[in-house]
Design a protein around this motif. Structure first.
Motif, PDB file in Angstrom:
ATOM      1  N   LEU A  77       0.668  -1.421  -0.583  1.00  0.00           N
ATOM      2  CA  LEU A  77       0.024  -0.015  -0.294  1.00  0.00           C
ATOM      3  C   LEU A  77       1.346   1.194   0.158  1.00  0.00           C
ATOM      4  O   LEU A  77       0.392   2.290   0.118  1.00  0.00           O
ATOM      5  CB  LEU A  77      -0.753   0.342   0.878  1.00  0.00           C
ATOM      6  CG  LEU A  77      -2.108  -0.930   0.739  1.00  0.00           C
ATOM      7  CD1 LEU A  77      -2.855  -0.990   2.030  1.00  0.00           C
ATOM      8  CD2 LEU A  77      -2.723  -0.715  -0.239  1.00  0.00           C
ATOM      9  N   TRP A  78       1.964   0.923  -0.622  1.00  0.00           N
ATOM     10  CA  TRP A  78       3.231   2.418   0.219  1.00  0.00           C
ATOM     11  C   TRP A  78       3.425   2.317  -1.479  1.00  0.00           C
ATOM     12  O   TRP A  78       3.430   1.787  -2.396  1.00  0.00           O
ATOM     13  CB  TRP A  78       3.964   1.810   1.615  1.00  0.00           C
ATOM     14  CG  TRP A  78       4.233   3.358   1.536  1.00  0.00           C
ATOM     15  CD1 TRP A  78       5.737   4.233   1.381  1.00  0.00           C
ATOM     16  CD2 TRP A  78       3.935   4.423   2.178  1.00  0.00           C
ATOM     17  NE1 TRP A  78       6.184   5.003   2.214  1.00  0.00           N
ATOM     18  CE2 TRP A  78       4.630   5.555   1.957  1.00  0.00           C
ATOM     19  CE3 TRP A  78       2.536   4.864   2.213  1.00  0.00           C
ATOM     20  CZ2 TRP A  78       4.803   7.099   2.273  1.00  0.00           C
ATOM     21  CZ3 TRP A  78       1.688   6.045   2.437  1.00  0.00           C
ATOM     22  CH2 TRP A  78       2.957   7.035   2.368  1.00  0.00           C
ATOM     23  N   LYS A  79       4.544   3.118  -1.894  1.00  0.00           N
ATOM     24  CA  LYS A  79       5.179   4.011  -2.558  1.00  0.00           C
ATOM     25  C   LYS A  79       5.578   2.428  -3.459  1.00  0.00           C
ATOM     26  O   LYS A  79       6.834   1.414  -2.316  1.00  0.00           O
ATOM     27  CB  LYS A  79       5.866   4.860  -2.337  1.00  0.00           C
ATOM     28  CG  LYS A  79       5.586   5.550  -2.280  1.00  0.00           C
ATOM     29  CD  LYS A  79       6.748   6.836  -2.514  1.00  0.00           C
ATOM     30  CE  LYS A  79       5.597   8.079  -2.085  1.00  0.00           C
ATOM     31  NZ  LYS A  79       6.930   9.430  -1.755  1.00  0.00           N
ATOM     32  N   SER A  80       5.663   2.660  -4.549  1.00  0.00           N
ATOM     33  CA  SER A  80       6.624   1.455  -5.081  1.00  0.00           C
ATOM     34  C   SER A  80       7.676   2.145  -5.648  1.00  0.00           C
ATOM     35  O   SER A  80       8.081   2.958  -6.035  1.00  0.00           O
ATOM     36  CB  SER A  80       6.428   0.996  -7.152  1.00  0.00           C
ATOM     37  OG  SER A  80       4.282   0.774  -6.241  1.00  0.00           O
ATOM     38  N   THR A  81       9.186   1.240  -5.483  1.00  0.00           N
ATOM     39  CA  THR A  81      10.773   1.842  -5.682  1.00  0.00           C
ATOM     40  C   THR A  81      11.179   0.563  -6.428  1.00  0.00           C
ATOM     41  O   THR A  81      10.816  -0.499  -5.884  1.00  0.00           O
ATOM     42  CB  THR A  81      11.051   1.605  -4.332  1.00  0.00           C
ATOM     43  OG1 THR A  81      10.131   2.601  -3.330  1.00  0.00           O
ATOM     44  CG2 THR A  81      11.425   2.058  -4.481  1.00  0.00           C
ATOM     45  N   PHE A  82      12.150   1.609  -7.287  1.00  0.00           N
ATOM     46  CA  PHE A  82      12.642   0.283  -8.180  1.00  0.00           C
ATOM     47  C   PHE A  82      14.338   0.819  -8.204  1.00  0.00           C
ATOM     48  O   PHE A  82      14.893   2.007  -8.551  1.00  0.00           O
ATOM     49  CB  PHE A  82      11.954  -0.071  -9.629  1.00  0.00           C
ATOM     50  CG  PHE A  82      10.597  -0.249  -9.407  1.00  0.00           C
ATOM     51  CD1 PHE A  82      11.023  -1.985 -10.146  1.00  0.00           C
ATOM     52  CD2 PHE A  82       9.715   0.153  -9.832  1.00  0.00           C
ATOM     53  CE1 PHE A  82       9.539  -2.131 -10.244  1.00  0.00           C
ATOM     54  CE2 PHE A  82       8.633  -0.669 -10.026  1.00  0.00           C
ATOM     55  CZ  PHE A  82       8.426  -1.284 -10.325  1.00  0.00           C
ATOM     56  N   LYS A  83      15.128  -0.206  -7.589  1.00  0.00           N
ATOM     57  CA  LYS A  83      16.694   0.585  -8.165  1.00  0.00           C
ATOM     58  C   LYS A  83      17.057  -0.220  -9.254  1.00  0.00           C
ATOM     59  O   LYS A  83      16.835  -0.906  -9.959  1.00  0.00           O
ATOM     60  CB  LYS A  83      17.382  -0.656  -6.425  1.00  0.00           C
ATOM     61  CG  LYS A  83      16.811   0.521  -5.143  1.00  0.00           C
ATOM     62  CD  LYS A  83      17.463   0.094  -3.951  1.00  0.00           C
ATOM     63  CE  LYS A  83      17.195   0.302  -2.866  1.00  0.00           C
ATOM     64  NZ  LYS A  83      18.454   0.208  -1.893  1.00  0.00           N
ATOM     65  N   LEU A  84      17.654   1.384 -10.127  1.00  0.00           N
ATOM     66  CA  LEU A  84      19.011   1.148 -11.334  1.00  0.00           C
ATOM     67  C   LEU A  84      20.005   0.174 -10.862  1.00  0.00           C
ATOM     68  O   LEU A  84      20.340   0.898  -9.854  1.00  0.00           O
ATOM     69  CB  LEU A  84      18.840   1.883 -12.158  1.00  0.00           C
ATOM     70  CG  LEU A  84      16.998   1.464 -12.553  1.00  0.00           C
ATOM     71  CD1 LEU A  84      15.916   1.875 -11.723  1.00  0.00           C
ATOM     72  CD2 LEU A  84      17.698   3.025 -14.059  1.00  0.00           C
TER      73      LEU A  84
END
Length: 197
Positions: free
Chosen positions: A93-100
């Motif tokens: 339910l919180w922010k989607s985060t992707f690490k590059l």
């Protein structure tokens, strides 16, 4: 000098069994065509020069069968690794985060949802019969791609549409950056997150 003419448009096809979209620049030129393979054990996307699928440019493959801490490796046509995209955690339910991550396995950029409440309300309204079909016109998530210094480099935003099929990419910096890898990473993220909003 920018490699592309911004803003870029990602537009999904509808009425097909696969998850496909075409990326075009501000002049209407096709930059690439992305096709997600279905009915495979692991998520796999192929990036072609255009919709004819005659020239393969890149492949993006997942390392896992499920999406918890999933990592996608981006390789070029010669199978050289140009980068990776790691999902920080399972959908929540919180922010989607992707690490590059670059070819040397160093985390150098991050894609994060701009407003977590858009995701929350989209999830709530999306479950309501009839009204839920209209959530794609009201709740449109956006994402910021930034470097490790916190400088915002790109913004990707879903545009209002019935089937959630249009996305726009704006470049926010004039700095010299790895545009191709970063734009491909945004394209990958769109495929993973598209079913929301």
């Amino acid at each position: 000098m920018s490699k592309y003419n911004y803003p870029l448009d990602f537009k999904f096809k509808i009425g097909t069994l696969s998850n496909d979209f075409e990326a075009k620049d501000a002049l209407g030129n096709t930059l690439f065509y992305v096709r997600e393979k279905i009915l495979t054990w692991r998520d796999q996307m192929k990036v072609y020069s255009d919709s004819s699928k005659s020239e393969l440019l890149y492949e993006m493959k997942s390392n896992r069968l499920i999406d918890f801490q999933q990592t996608f490796t981006i390789t070029d046509a010669a199978n050289n690794v140009i980068g990776k995209v790691r999902r920080k955690s399972i959908r929540s339910l919180w922010k989607s985060t992707f690490k590059l991550v670059n070819a040397d396995d160093e985390h150098d950029y991050t894609i994060q949802e701009k407003n977590a409440f858009v995701k929350m309300w989209d999830g709530i309204f999306g479950e309501i019969p009839i009204i839920g079909m209209l959530s794609g016109y009201v709740f449109n998530p956006s994402y910021i791609l930034s470097n490790n210094a916190g400088e915002a480099l790109f913004e990707l935003k879903k545009e209002p549409s019935f089937f959630g099929r249009k996305f726009k990419v704006e470049k926010l910096t004039s700095s010299d950056i790895e545009e191709e890898r970063l734009v491909l990473s945004l394209a990958l993220m769109v495929l993973v997150e598209r079913d929301r909003g």
